[in-house]
Design a protein around this motif. Sequence first.
Motif, PDB file in Angstrom:
ATOM      1  N   SER A 259       1.180  -0.422 -14.536  1.00 36.28           N
ATOM      2  CA  SER A 259       0.206   0.455 -15.190  1.00 36.28           C
ATOM      3  C   SER A 259       0.414   0.488 -16.705  1.00 36.28           C
ATOM      4  O   SER A 259      -0.554   0.574 -17.466  1.00 36.28           O
ATOM      5  N   ASP A 260       1.676   0.389 -17.154  1.00 36.80           N
ATOM      6  CA  ASP A 260       1.960   0.363 -18.594  1.00 36.80           C
ATOM      7  C   ASP A 260       1.456  -0.938 -19.224  1.00 36.80           C
ATOM      8  O   ASP A 260       0.916  -0.932 -20.337  1.00 36.80           O
TER       9      ASP A 260
ATOM     10  N   GLU B 219       2.481   4.848  -4.609  1.00 43.00           N
ATOM     11  CA  GLU B 219       3.689   4.702  -5.419  1.00 43.00           C
ATOM     12  C   GLU B 219       3.417   3.794  -6.609  1.00 43.00           C
ATOM     13  O   GLU B 219       2.505   2.973  -6.590  1.00 43.00           O
ATOM     14  N   GLU B 220       4.214   3.965  -7.657  1.00 43.79           N
ATOM     15  CA  GLU B 220       4.059   3.156  -8.864  1.00 43.79           C
ATOM     16  C   GLU B 220       4.375   1.695  -8.551  1.00 43.79           C
ATOM     17  O   GLU B 220       5.278   1.397  -7.767  1.00 43.79           O
ATOM     18  N   VAL B 221       3.606   0.783  -9.148  1.00 46.75           N
ATOM     19  CA  VAL B 221       3.792  -0.650  -8.906  1.00 46.75           C
ATOM     20  C   VAL B 221       4.634  -1.244 -10.039  1.00 46.75           C
ATOM     21  O   VAL B 221       4.327  -1.062 -11.210  1.00 46.75           O
ATOM     22  N   TYR B 222       5.692  -1.958  -9.645  1.00 47.43           N
ATOM     23  CA  TYR B 222       6.585  -2.596 -10.617  1.00 47.43           C
ATOM     24  C   TYR B 222       6.629  -4.106 -10.379  1.00 47.43           C
ATOM     25  O   TYR B 222       6.400  -4.590  -9.263  1.00 47.43           O
TER      26      TYR B 222
ATOM     27  N   CYS C  95      -5.479   1.612  -9.061  1.00 47.02           N
ATOM     28  CA  CYS C  95      -4.049   1.375  -8.864  1.00 47.02           C
ATOM     29  C   CYS C  95      -3.586   1.978  -7.538  1.00 47.02           C
ATOM     30  O   CYS C  95      -4.247   2.843  -6.970  1.00 47.02           O
ATOM     31  N   ASP C  96      -2.443   1.523  -7.082  1.00 45.12           N
ATOM     32  CA  ASP C  96      -1.843   2.040  -5.856  1.00 45.12           C
ATOM     33  C   ASP C  96      -1.547   3.526  -6.042  1.00 45.12           C
ATOM     34  O   ASP C  96      -0.797   3.913  -6.936  1.00 45.12           O
ATOM     35  N   GLU C  97      -2.140   4.373  -5.201  1.00 49.64           N
ATOM     36  CA  GLU C  97      -1.962   5.815  -5.352  1.00 49.64           C
ATOM     37  C   GLU C  97      -0.688   6.313  -4.677  1.00 49.64           C
ATOM     38  O   GLU C  97      -0.207   7.406  -4.976  1.00 49.64           O
TER      39      GLU C  97
ATOM     40  N   LYS D  83       6.586  -1.595 -15.436  1.00 40.67           N
ATOM     41  CA  LYS D  83       5.565  -0.835 -14.725  1.00 40.67           C
ATOM     42  C   LYS D  83       4.207  -1.490 -14.997  1.00 40.67           C
ATOM     43  O   LYS D  83       3.807  -1.642 -16.146  1.00 40.67           O
TER      44      LYS D  83
ATOM     45  N   GLU E 213      -2.307  -0.696 -19.540  1.00 33.96           N
ATOM     46  CA  GLU E 213      -2.712   0.229 -20.595  1.00 33.96           C
ATOM     47  C   GLU E 213      -2.491  -0.388 -21.974  1.00 33.96           C
ATOM     48  O   GLU E 213      -3.327  -0.241 -22.880  1.00 33.96           O
TER      49      GLU E 213
ATOM     50  N   THR F 282      -4.679  -3.155  -8.780  1.00 32.77           N
ATOM     51  CA  THR F 282      -3.315  -3.550  -8.410  1.00 32.77           C
ATOM     52  C   THR F 282      -3.056  -3.163  -6.959  1.00 32.77           C
ATOM     53  O   THR F 282      -3.416  -2.065  -6.525  1.00 32.77           O
TER      54      THR F 282
END
Length: 236
Positions: free
Chosen positions: A82-83, A111-114, A107-109, A80, A86, A152
């Motif tokens: 965002s992880d 969906e989570e970016v992987y 960040c992309d609101e 992830k 962080e 991102t």
Amino acid sequence: MASLGEMAAGLAHEINNPLTIIQGFSERLLKMSEREELDAPRIERYSEKIYNTTKRINTMIQGLKVFSKNNKEVDLKLSKVSDIIEDTLSFCREKLKSSGIDLHIICDEKEEVYIMARPVEISQVILNLLNNAFDELQGSDELIHCWIKIETKQDEHFVYISVEDSGLGISDELKEKIFDPFFTTKEGSHGTGLGLSISSTIVKKHGGQFYLDNSVTTEFIIKLPRPKSDELKAAA
């Protein structure tokens, strides 16, 4: 060795401020005890401050443990973004804040970016860019409002992680040299000239691209392949 020294100095700075907070509130509790002024609301408030601050330090230590792992034989794994960001910020967030540099995370609101990555290596690239941006902003007397932005984005095929700062940009002459090994614009022992070269190598090993955006400000972009649908299902 220079990178290790820079990281150690950064971590020492990051931990020093929360330790000062813990010391200050601990001393207040001790004085309250000595005077037998056991004010329950204040005790609860001070204890909560100490607890939350120790959690901050723990986050930094966990990040350091991740950085210390040997990743030579580690396969790419679904990570992830965002992880990763962080974990990286645990090494420099306080330094930026105490220097008056605003930090913006976009960040992309939807969906989570992987990404498929070795997270520590991508974190090292981001940390190098943040340190470079910090040095640039600290060394400029012409800038009043300083900021660094991490953003991102993703499209159908790629994920983009950009690090941009409010500096004066990089001249056309320097743009042709900044990715060369041992080339540095930092004076004295402040830079080895290997950071961007190594970062470029890391991103290429991930099947991506690492480049400077031709904008007014300084913006570096990490472009990585977006995980395939079957790989993303593993994150569901």
